[in-house]
Design an enzyme around this catalytic site. Structure first.
Site, PDB file in Angstrom:
ATOM      1  CB  ALA A 114     -54.900 139.873 -52.275  1.00 47.17           C
TER       2      ALA A 114
ATOM      3  CG  ASP B  95     -43.629 128.979 -61.213  1.00 46.39           C
ATOM      4  OD1 ASP B  95     -42.919 129.380 -60.286  1.00 46.39           O
ATOM      5  OD2 ASP B  95     -44.855 128.821 -61.108  1.00 46.39           O
TER       6      ASP B  95
ATOM      7  CG  ASP C 229      -1.769 137.690 -58.510  1.00 47.22           C
ATOM      8  OD1 ASP C 229      -1.148 137.828 -57.448  1.00 47.22           O
ATOM      9  OD2 ASP C 229      -2.938 137.248 -58.571  1.00 47.22           O
TER      10      ASP C 229
END
Ligand code: GDG
Length: 727
Positions: free
Chosen positions: A378, A132, A498
């Site tokens: 709920a 949290d 590269d």
């Protein structure tokens, strides 16, 4: 912690904690072999010296470790930064969001305290799960001390959209803190999407699907909608109905009395912590609107409202408490009759059995948060409906609404809609109620809190396995020594290097990435070494590359192999390539430049490159995808191909790539040490086509065919320096 320790007459009292997180994780913690580290609920000042050990003991009994926090720390960390900055901001209450530097400092130091407590108990192989918004910095604080730790983070509240999150002064630190985790979980896909977008736009890390590529690690982000301890609520409801008259609670008797007196009347339930995000004041106003507009329901409905005291040290919560007291008083005054009051209001925390009384006795649950990470109430309401009757009205702003489609979903700001929905709920036939609840219950039972926790832990474990797969190839100092040994003992060596993203970092404009003096000296020294060929192999145009390396007679390959410059000689066109397609393709790319701010075309002799590094990251990816598709169609059968590099798309002749170009250099030579290093997709041709015993190295942690990887350009230079010193 799952327990709350209180002090009553110099005695410690232990009660279970309320709140979504504590309730949810309790059962998982009980069954597992875990330690729960958290705050006891008492400040250092509150605990008398002689009870300090007792507090620890009480916590230990429940496999918990109490972090001691002073009053000042709780003020700055909990009431301050967590609840006056992060909480309102993450719930889109920008007008309540404070930016207090002192609170932030205390938040940091308390997060450090937690991290240190974790580290004290940490053993190799442990999985650490940080929970949290109060502990956003902890994952990285642990990572810094224990780089190999397996860390998960779960955010129980929403994650706001980038436009809101970006207003936080400490946004970079917060994101970096969370990114210390291997796996980051949210309740819904929307929160996940918002988080990824902030990471990509603020920290500019590469995000593909749900993975964030950091230089040294990959972080996974996913949604895990949290469930409830279904059996606990179902069993409690079953037992509740077995209670005899005498066994019933006082509250239940009152509720029964009401039902017996007015069997037709409906009870509407609302339960939340008293918090402005929960939309309690709006709910009462919507109820008033309903009674005003539908007086036929007077004496036929009653709102039973439980508001649990919460964060009462924060001014907004005190104001909200006053507002709700006034609203309830006013509405009860306005509508009450001799035998009826419209709202029963409880401002307190209730024991679990009373919660079950409320859940089982009410006909309708009206939950209207303005924003809510998930909303477990709920789910609990539905789980306790043993005979499957009851109607849930739920705000679309709650995370739970994403999974509970069978509920009546409303917009909490639309009073008219709430009022109509109340009528729909009151009049809903029992058959329909049962149909809806049956589906909801089945889903809730399956996605219980145990499944949620297990799914998260499983995914966390998998990220650690993915990491092991990468670890095998990381160039650690041991591997680096082995490669160096081979280098030293070789008779004939070739190095393919590269340029952009490998020898130098990326810049906003390609022309700014000039080699620095250290690099020039390093390449020069390597190039002068006996039996060592150094080839700079790049996608860049020959003029820039040639100008930058004019003084150093190093071999150059430009435009992926279109041009080659041998040691001490001129550029030669090495492939049979043409550029007559460019005039047709260029205007197409130009339309993308016009539509995508920050992008531009780089003209090379035999290729065109569209750069989108500076574009808005999300828009850039979308447009790159579109352009790639358009181009592929346009150039089919033309001997051209589209290369997807690092924030660049390049169109060039198919016969040309770094694999072909590098292999050409090996023809007729007898190298016993081949080394190739590069960072993007165009280098993959080289990694795939060079002989198998070559030392191929990818820069950055991405999918690759290379045998090894290093984290960044600094590490590349370290390796090359070692070569130079030992040649
Ligand atoms: C955060 C997020 C997210 C409530 N009153 C009493 C009581 N409760 C219990 C309920 C429920 C819990 O508290 C409340 O959980 P919510 O999910 O509804 O809300 P938050 O506390 O805001 O939780 C939220 C959650 O974290 C989990 O990730 O869903 O969005 O804001 O379990 O039963 N329990 C008892 N007495 C009460 O008076 N015993």
């Amino acid at each position: 912690m799952p327990l709350q320790i209180n002090l009553e007459n110099n005695n410690l009292e232990v009660t279970p904690s309320v709140g979504g997180l504590a309730t949810g994780l309790k059962s998982f913690h009980k069954d597992g072999d875990s330690i729960w580290i958290g705050w006891s609920g008492l400040t250092e000042e509150e605990i008398p010296e002689n009870l300090l050990e007792d507090v620890k003991e009480k916590a230990r009994k429940e496999d918990c470790v109490a972090v001691n926090l002073s009053e000042e720390e709780i003020e700055g960390f909990y009431y301050g930064f967590s609840n006056r900055t992060i909480w309102p901001l993450f719930h889109y209450f920008m007008e309540y969001t404070e930016a207090d530097k002192d609170h932030w400092e205390i938040y940091k130091s308390v997060n450090k305290k937690y991290a240190e407590e974790v580290l004290k108990h940490y053993e190799d192989g442990d999985h650490i799960w940080v929970h949290d918004y109060q502990l956003l910095l902890v994952p990285n604080m642990i990572r810094e001390q224990q780089p190999e730790a397996i860390i998960g983070f779960f955010n129980h509240i929403p994650f706001p959209s980038y436009e809101v999150f970006r207003t936080l002064p400490w946004r970079d630190e917060v994101l970096k803190g969370v990114l210390g985790a291997d796996l980051i979980g949210f309740h819904t896909y929307d929160y996940e999407r918002h988080f990824l977008s902030s990471v990509s736009r603020i920290l500019r890390h590469q995000v593909s699907f749900n993975e964030i590529t950091l230089p040294e690690r990959i972080v996974k982000v996913d949604s895990f909608p949290m469930g409830i301890d279904y059996n606990k609520f179902e069993d409690a409801a079953l037992n509740h109905f077995k209670n005899t008259e005498e066994q019933r609670t006082e509250l239940q008797r009152r509720l029964d009395h009401h039902t017996n007196e007015t069997p037709e009347a409906k009870l509407i339930l609302s339960i939340d912590r008293l918090d402005y995000t929960k939309g309690i004041a709006n709910r009462i106003r919507a109820f008033e609107y309903f009674l005003d507009n539908h007086p036929e329901f007077i004496e036929k409905v009653r709102l039973v409202m439980l508001a649990v005291p919460s964060r009462s040290n924060v001014p907004q919560y005190q104001r909200l408490k006053r507002e709700i007291d006034e609203l309830v008083g006013r509405i009860n005054g306005k509508f009450s009759t001799v035998s009826w009051t419209p709202i029963w209001y409880f401002y307190r925390s209730m024991p679990f059995e009373n919660l079950i009384d409320l859940y089982t006795s009410c006909d309708i649950a009206l939950l209207t948060p303005i924003r809510d990470g998930m909303n477990l109430v709920a789910k609990e309401f539905v789980a306790t409906r043993i005979n499957q009757t009851g109607v849930l009205i739920l705000s679309e702003m709650a995370g739970a609404a994403h999974e509970m489609n069978e509920a009546l979903i409303i917009n909490p700001n639309n009073f008219e809609q709430i009022s109509e929905t109340l009528i729909q709920a009151i009049e809903m036939p029992e058959e329909e109620q049962k149909q809806r609840n049956k589906i909801l219950q089945k889903r809730l039972k399956r996605y219980s809190v145990e499944k949620w926790a297990n799914d998260f832990m499983k995914a966390l474990h998998e990220t650690s396995q993915d990491r092991d797969a990468f670890k095998a190839r990381r160039i650690s100092s041991k591997v680096s020594d082995e490669i160096l040994e081979k280098f030293k003992n070789a008779k004939n060596r070739i190095l393919f290097l590269d340029y952009d993203g490998t020898l130098v970092n990326f810049t906003d404009k390609p022309e700014k990435a000039k080699p620095d003096q250290e690099l020039i000296d390093l390449v020069h020294k390597l190039n002068q070494s006996a039996n060592t060929d150094v080839v700079l192999i790049s996608g860049r145009d020959k003029d820039t590359l040639g100008a930058w390396w004019q003084e150093i007679p190093v071999e150059l390959i430009s435009e992926h192999g279109v041009w080659m410059r041998q040691k001490d000689s001129e550029w030669e066109l090495s492939e049979n390539v043409n550029n007559d397609w460019m005039s047709a393709v260029r205007p197409v790319i130009e339309t993308f430049v016009d539509r995508t701010p920050g992008t531009f075309i780089e003209d090379k002799n035999y290729s065109l490159a569209w750069h989108y590094r500076k574009a808005d990251p999300e828009l850039g990816e979308i447009r790159a995808n579109e352009l790639s598709n358009v181009l592929k169609e346009l150039i089919s059968n033309r001997g051209l191909s589209v290369l997807e590099g690092n924030k660049v798309l390049e169109i060039k002749s198919s016969g040309v790539n770094k694999g072909k170009a590098s292999n050409k250099k090996l023809v007729g030579k007898d190298y016993d040490f081949i080394f190739a290093i590069g960072d993007d997709w165009t280098d993959e041709y080289m990694f795939e086509e060079l002989p198998e015993n070559s030392f191929t190295v990818k820069v950055g942690m991405k999918k690759t065919s290379a045998r090894y990887y290093v984290e960044d350009t600094l590490k590349v230079r370290d390796i090359l320096k070692k070569f130079a010193e030992n040649s």
